[in-house]
Design a protein around this motif. Structure first.
Motif, short mmCIF file in Angstrom:
data_model
loop_
_atom_site.label_atom_id
_atom_site.label_comp_id
_atom_site.label_asym_id
_atom_site.label_seq_id
_atom_site.Cartn_x
_atom_site.Cartn_y
_atom_site.Cartn_z
N HIS A 209 0.81 -1.23 0.00
CA HIS A 209 0.00 0.00 0.00
C HIS A 209 0.84 1.28 0.00
N MET A 210 2.16 1.14 0.22
CA MET A 210 3.03 2.33 0.23
C MET A 210 3.45 2.74 -1.18
N LYS A 211 3.12 1.90 -2.17
CA LYS A 211 3.52 2.20 -3.55
C LYS A 211 2.57 3.28 -4.10
N MET A 212 3.11 4.48 -4.34
CA MET A 212 2.29 5.62 -4.76
C MET A 212 2.51 5.96 -6.23
N GLU A 213 3.72 5.74 -6.70
CA GLU A 213 4.06 6.14 -8.07
C GLU A 213 4.84 5.00 -8.74
N ASP A 214 5.09 5.18 -10.05
CA ASP A 214 5.86 4.15 -10.76
C ASP A 214 7.31 4.10 -10.30
#
Ligand SMILES: Nc1nc2c(ncn2[C@@H]2O[C@H](COP(=O)(O)OP(=O)(O)O[C@H]3O[C@H](CO)[C@@H](O)[C@H](O)[C@@H]3O)[C@@H](O)[C@H]2O)c(=O)[nH]1
Ligand SMILES: [Mg+2]
Length: 198
Positions: free
Chosen positions: A139-144
């Motif tokens: 869930h911490m993945k916000m961008e590529d």
């Protein structure tokens, strides 16, 4: 302050992007004799590096990018596998590494833990590296991620198990010293080993 050393002259040999200096100094040897020494010193600023690890999956996030110095010095493709890292230009090491984590990997990490500081190549380069670890979750993945286009960064991301990463070190597939240091730190201190005393 070191009383055995007296800096006498500093010349700038190049300041095109970073700075290369020639430093002349007197040095009192351990036998008491004083001699004149001249050394070239590369000023590249300081840096921060971060190992992102997943506590449940036992995986790590690594980057892969072209490094021209390694390419010139015998690395066949020049694509080095590294932990996320960046130069400290604005802000402190912790702020820098959180920003780099977002730019390079797309993960937004809030809890980074400092593990140690070390000079990366003290005979030639002034750079001191600040080493961090942080756990990541999906869930911490916000961008590529992938780096900043305007800085000509082109970073591929890898998610591999810690065992695979350690295997890559000993197979010569990971040849970046900051990455090897942080992976070994993980293996020694974080991978369920009995609490070490250091
Ligand atoms: N024009 C120009 N730009 C440069 C040059 N060198 C670096 N840059 C720019 O500066 C950016 C540096 O990106 P960072 O992510 O901050 O640094 P890094 O290249 O990943 O370096 C990190 O790893 C190095 C090797 O371990 C460390 O030496 C460094 O401190 C840092 O941790 C590059 O993407 C590039 O845009 C140069 O010689 N010329
Ligand atoms: Mg970088």
């Amino acid at each position: 302050m070191n009383k055995r050393v007296k800096i006498l002259k500093t010349e700038i040999l190049s300041d095109a992007y970073y700075t290369l200096k020639k430093v002349s100094f007197s040095y009192r040897r351990s036998d008491g004799k004083v001699e004149m020494v001249s050394r070239e010193v590369f000023e590249r600023g300081n840096g921060a590096a971060l190992l992102l690890y997943h506590e449940v999956k036992n995986t790590v996030i690594l980057t892969k990018q072209f490094r021209v110095p390694a390419y010139l010095n015998g690395h066949e493709s020049g694509f080095l596998i590294e932990v996320c890292a960046g130069m400290i230009d604005e802000g402190n090491p912790e702020e820098t590494i959180k920003r780099e984590a977002m730019e390079e990997t797309g993960y937004q990490v809030s809890n980074v833990r400092k593990v140690f500081e070390a000079y990366s190549s003290p005979g030639a380069v002034t750079e001191k590296m600040h080493f961090f670890v942080a756990s990541y979750e999906e869930h911490m993945k916000m961008e590529d991620g992938g780096g900043k286009d305007d800085e000509q960064e082109d970073i591929e991301l890898l998610e591999v198990s810690i065992d695979e990463a350690m295997g890559m070190v000993y197979a010569g597939e990971i040849q970046d010293v900051k990455t090897i240091l942080l992976l070994q730190h993980y293996a020694l201190k974080l991978a369920g080993s009995p609490s070490p005393k250091w």
